[in-house]
Design a protein around this motif. Structure first.
Motif, PDB file in Angstrom:
ATOM      1  N   VAL A   1       0.865  -1.173   0.000  1.00  0.00           N
ATOM      2  CA  VAL A   1       0.000   0.000   0.000  1.00  0.00           C
ATOM      3  C   VAL A   1       0.906   1.227   0.000  1.00  0.00           C
ATOM      4  N   THR A   2       0.415   2.305  -0.554  1.00  0.00           N
ATOM      5  CA  THR A   2       1.178   3.539  -0.615  1.00  0.00           C
ATOM      6  C   THR A   2       0.645   4.502   0.432  1.00  0.00           C
ATOM      7  N   VAL A   3       1.557   5.116   1.165  1.00  0.00           N
ATOM      8  CA  VAL A   3       1.197   5.969   2.293  1.00  0.00           C
ATOM      9  C   VAL A   3       1.837   7.338   2.127  1.00  0.00           C
ATOM     10  N   GLU A   4       1.008   8.379   2.134  1.00  0.00           N
ATOM     11  CA  GLU A   4       1.502   9.755   2.189  1.00  0.00           C
ATOM     12  C   GLU A   4       1.554  10.183   3.650  1.00  0.00           C
ATOM     13  N   VAL A   5       2.641  10.810   4.032  1.00  0.00           N
ATOM     14  CA  VAL A   5       2.856  11.216   5.420  1.00  0.00           C
ATOM     15  C   VAL A   5       2.675  12.726   5.537  1.00  0.00           C
TER      16      VAL A   5
ATOM     17  N   GLN B   1       6.013   3.279  -0.097  1.00  0.00           N
ATOM     18  CA  GLN B   1       5.330   2.008  -0.331  1.00  0.00           C
ATOM     19  C   GLN B   1       5.645   1.058   0.819  1.00  0.00           C
ATOM     20  N   PHE B   2       4.592   0.566   1.450  1.00  0.00           N
ATOM     21  CA  PHE B   2       4.740  -0.382   2.545  1.00  0.00           C
ATOM     22  C   PHE B   2       4.309  -1.762   2.060  1.00  0.00           C
ATOM     23  N   GLY B   3       5.263  -2.650   1.894  1.00  0.00           N
ATOM     24  CA  GLY B   3       4.958  -4.010   1.478  1.00  0.00           C
ATOM     25  C   GLY B   3       4.623  -4.892   2.666  1.00  0.00           C
ATOM     26  N   PHE B   4       3.811  -5.913   2.414  1.00  0.00           N
ATOM     27  CA  PHE B   4       3.403  -6.800   3.500  1.00  0.00           C
ATOM     28  C   PHE B   4       3.541  -8.274   3.143  1.00  0.00           C
TER      29      PHE B   4
ATOM     30  N   VAL C   1      12.736   1.947   4.688  1.00  0.00           N
ATOM     31  CA  VAL C   1      11.475   2.304   4.046  1.00  0.00           C
ATOM     32  C   VAL C   1      11.757   2.635   2.588  1.00  0.00           C
ATOM     33  N   TYR C   2      10.706   2.602   1.767  1.00  0.00           N
ATOM     34  CA  TYR C   2      10.869   2.751   0.326  1.00  0.00           C
ATOM     35  C   TYR C   2      10.045   3.934  -0.179  1.00  0.00           C
ATOM     36  N   PRO C   3      10.690   5.094  -0.346  1.00  0.00           N
ATOM     37  CA  PRO C   3       9.960   6.271  -0.844  1.00  0.00           C
ATOM     38  C   PRO C   3       9.572   6.102  -2.306  1.00  0.00           C
ATOM     39  N   THR C   4       8.495   6.761  -2.696  1.00  0.00           N
ATOM     40  CA  THR C   4       8.035   6.695  -4.084  1.00  0.00           C
ATOM     41  C   THR C   4       8.710   7.743  -4.972  1.00  0.00           C
TER      42      THR C   4
END
Length: 340
Positions: A267-271, A310-313, A291-294
């Motif tokens: 999922v992609t997360v904006e902070v 992007q947060f992978g699970f 962490v992996y920035p877009t």
């Protein structure tokens, strides 16, 4: 096997065609892709397939349209081979078709089933609109369905290739997300016109994917274990996907905006933060968190945009997700503010 199935029994096929026959059978059933085994090209990774595709079109500096933001691994291949990359902005439901029409590009690369990296799923209506433009202009469209097996909400949407009536769709798939990254097997479905060019120009090239892995995978698919595996992993990832969403809401709450909640393995997360993605990445690294920035997915990074990640699970347990997000929140907490 269905009596009307158009492909011969895999057992009677030469070894070099067995995997392609199984892929063709699976794609028709699962993704609505219309193809025969002889229209499938196999290689050790998507980037190699893009290289071959570029050779079919000629390395003459032609324009290729890509999503903005989009998969930088493919964009880099186009750039290295001399293509003029034209970034096309995204709308809430996928690529901006009007901007695409105005670009003049004759080749388009998109990820409609799980846009990389925003995670949106292109709806049926926009797919039809996109294909109507393709029919009017004769443009070729490259559809990368890199994790199309994993959709968690709504009904499955047929592939663009399966909806295309003009023979202008190229379909890309991979076993890296659904099976093993290390197996290094990806595939490309070419329309008949391009397949003729591929046979002329590319058939002398050596096979890049392991033949042992190909034969093993063909047997795995023919036995029915592949589809059982996909059903099992779809259930596993659906639970992990929901667990990730639950943890994000519980831990970071109003400090983030979540995108890409319908499909895929991330999922992609904006902070909500005044810090840049690079600064937040460095802060996380100082606590031993990767962490992996877009940001690398942008061709022309916009100014004053919220940092996104992007947060992978896929490879994490529920407990690891929760613990990792809580630690990350403690690191980022001084730099975050509420969206209200």
């Amino acid at each position: 096997m269905n009596p009307g199935w158009p492909f011969p029994c895999a057992r009677s096929l030469p070894k070099r065609r067995r995997l392609r026959a199984e892929i063709a059978r699976y794609l028709r059933q699962a993704r609505g892709v219309a193809c025969t085994p002889d229209e499938i090209v196999i290689a050790a990774g998507t980037q190699l397939l893009i290289q071959q595709l570029c050779c079919l079109f000629g390395l003459d500096g032609r324009a290729v349209a890509i999503e903005e933001p989009g998969y930088n691994g493919v964009r880099i291949v186009f750039q290295h081979l001399g293509f003029a990359v034209t970034p096309i902005p995204l709308e809430e439901d996928g690529i901006d078709v009007e901007a695409l029409e105005a670009s003049g590009a004759r080749l388009v690369y998109i990820t409609p089933s799980h846009q990389e990296p925003s995670g949106m799923v292109m709806p049926y209506a926009k797919r039809i609109r996109l294909l109507q433009w393709v029919a009017r202009t004769g443009v070729y469209i490259v559809e990368d369905d890199y994790d199309g097996e994993f959709r968690y909400r709504g009904k499955p949407i047929p592939s663009l290739q399966g909806l295309d009536t003009e023979g202008r769709g190229v379909y890309l798939g991979t076993f890296s997300k659904s099976l093993l990254p290390s197996i290094r097997i990806s595939y490309m479905v070419l329309p008949p016109a391009l397949m003729d060019v591929w046979r002329e120009r590319m058939s002398p090239y050596d096979q890049s994917a392991s033949r042992i892995h190909q034969e093993t995978l063909a047997l795995f698919m023919k036995s029915g274990e592949w589809e059982r595996h996909i059903r099992k992993m779809r259930t596993v990832y659906r639970k992990k996907h929901q667990a990730m969403l639950n943890a994000l809401h519980a831990v970071m709450g109003g400090h983030i905006r979540i995108m890409g909640q319908d499909a895929g393995l991330s999922v992609t997360v904006e902070v909500y933060s005044d810090k840049t993605a690079e600064e937040l990445t460095a802060a996380a690294a100082s606590a031993g968190i990767r962490v992996y920035p877009t940001a690398p997915k942008w061709f022309r990074p916009p100014q004053n945009r919220l940092p996104a990640f992007q947060f992978g699970f896929g490879g994490l347990s529920v407990e690891e997700m929760d613990a990792g997000l809580r630690l990350l929140y403690e690191v980022w907490k001084p730099y975050m503010h509420s969206c209200i």
